[in-house]
Design a protein around this motif. Structure first.
Motif, short mmCIF file in Angstrom:
data_model
loop_
_atom_site.label_atom_id
_atom_site.label_comp_id
_atom_site.label_asym_id
_atom_site.label_seq_id
_atom_site.Cartn_x
_atom_site.Cartn_y
_atom_site.Cartn_z
N SER A 176 0.93 -1.18 -0.16
CA SER A 176 -0.04 -0.16 0.07
C SER A 176 0.94 1.21 -0.03
O SER A 176 2.08 1.40 -0.01
N ALA A 177 0.31 2.20 0.00
CA ALA A 177 1.09 3.48 -0.05
C ALA A 177 1.72 3.85 1.34
O ALA A 177 2.90 4.30 1.43
N ALA A 178 1.03 3.45 2.34
CA ALA A 178 1.64 3.55 3.40
C ALA A 178 2.89 2.73 3.75
O ALA A 178 3.88 3.02 4.46
N ASN A 179 2.95 1.46 3.06
CA ASN A 179 3.99 0.61 3.11
C ASN A 179 5.13 1.40 2.26
O ASN A 179 6.36 1.30 3.05
N VAL A 180 4.99 1.75 1.12
CA VAL A 180 5.97 2.46 0.54
C VAL A 180 6.42 3.68 1.21
O VAL A 180 7.88 3.89 1.21
N ILE A 181 5.79 4.51 1.47
CA ILE A 181 6.15 5.67 2.42
C ILE A 181 6.70 5.38 3.84
O ILE A 181 8.02 5.90 3.99
N GLY A 182 6.54 4.32 4.46
CA GLY A 182 7.21 4.02 5.63
C GLY A 182 8.52 3.23 5.34
O GLY A 182 9.65 3.66 6.13
N GLU A 183 8.75 2.56 4.26
CA GLU A 183 9.66 2.08 3.86
C GLU A 183 10.79 3.17 3.38
O GLU A 183 12.29 3.11 3.71
N ILE A 184 10.48 4.36 2.78
CA ILE A 184 11.39 5.38 2.25
C ILE A 184 11.68 5.95 3.64
O ILE A 184 12.94 6.48 3.68
N ALA A 185 10.71 6.50 4.48
CA ALA A 185 11.25 7.16 5.69
C ALA A 185 12.17 5.99 6.33
O ALA A 185 13.44 6.64 7.02
N LEU A 186 12.18 4.90 6.58
CA LEU A 186 13.07 4.16 7.32
C LEU A 186 14.45 4.14 6.61
O LEU A 186 15.39 4.12 7.32
N ALA A 187 14.39 4.14 5.12
CA ALA A 187 15.80 4.17 4.36
C ALA A 187 16.55 5.31 4.74
O ALA A 187 17.68 5.45 4.95
N LEU A 188 15.77 6.34 4.68
CA LEU A 188 16.19 7.86 5.00
C LEU A 188 16.64 7.95 6.26
O LEU A 188 17.80 8.43 6.57
N LEU A 189 15.94 7.49 7.34
CA LEU A 189 16.42 7.41 8.63
C LEU A 189 17.64 6.50 8.77
O LEU A 189 18.46 6.64 9.93
#
Length: 193
Positions: free
Chosen positions: A86-99
């Motif tokens: 879902s969009a929430a999965n993708v956004i969460g994974e991008i935020a985790l990679a950036l962090l």
């Protein structure tokens, strides 16, 4: 607290606003490795260390950005479902990679020695007694004792002891004071009864 600062008047202006010194090498290495070792969970920590120690606007902005990224990751993890993408999965994974990857780079760039150097304190220039600073005018000379300044009236002459000045009355005689005291005592007795 004499002896803490050079001079007799305490710290120089702006001394309290100067940031503390740069942390030791072991603290800097630990701050750089924390995001990598915790898989981004403690990603905001290095930028928070910089923001708290230096209190400069761009350090605070960096800490706010990384805290918002962590908040985004946590919200997306709570909203996302495990079964489908879902969009929430993708956004969460991008935020985790950036962090996980960018806080170390951010910390190493912002932790340069040139950014930690405090602004040197420049004491004001010493001016000899009686001289004026550039751009200032000299004060008018002081008048000798008893003389009047131009445009000011002369003070009234001093009156001898017991004489009255205009607007003041002579002190009441002792008999009047005695009568006033007795009158006040009688009124106080009457008020009590």
């Amino acid at each position: 607290m004499a002896g803490q600062y050079p001079g007799t008047f305490g710290p120089p202006p702006g001394a309290a606003a100067q940031p503390p010194g740069r942390p030791s090498a072991s603290v800097r290495v630990l701050c750089a490795l924390v995001p990598l070792l915790t898989a981004g969970v403690f990603g905001p920590l290095p930028s928070l260390v910089l923001a708290i120690r230096r209190r400069r606007p761009y350090d605070i902005a960096g800490a706010v950005v990384y805290c918002l990224l962590l908040l985004t990751m946590v919200v997306c993890a709570g909203v996302a479902s495990d079964t489908k993408v879902s969009a929430a999965n993708v956004i969460g994974e991008i935020a985790l990679a950036l962090l996980w990857l960018t806080p170390t780079l951010h910390y190493l760039v912002m932790d340069r020695r040139s950014l930690w150097a405090p602004t040197p304190y420049a004491p004001p220039p010493a001016v000899p007694y009686g001289a004026t600073m550039p751009g200032h005018t000299a004060p008018p000379p002081a008048a000798p004792y008893g003389a009047t300044m131009p445009g000011h009236p002369a003070p009234p002459p001093a009156s001898p002891y017991g004489a009255t000045t205009p607007g003041h009355t002579a002190p009441p005689p002792a008999d009047d004071l005695r009568e006033l005291g007795e009158l006040l005592r009688r009124q106080a007795r009457e008020d009590r009864s």
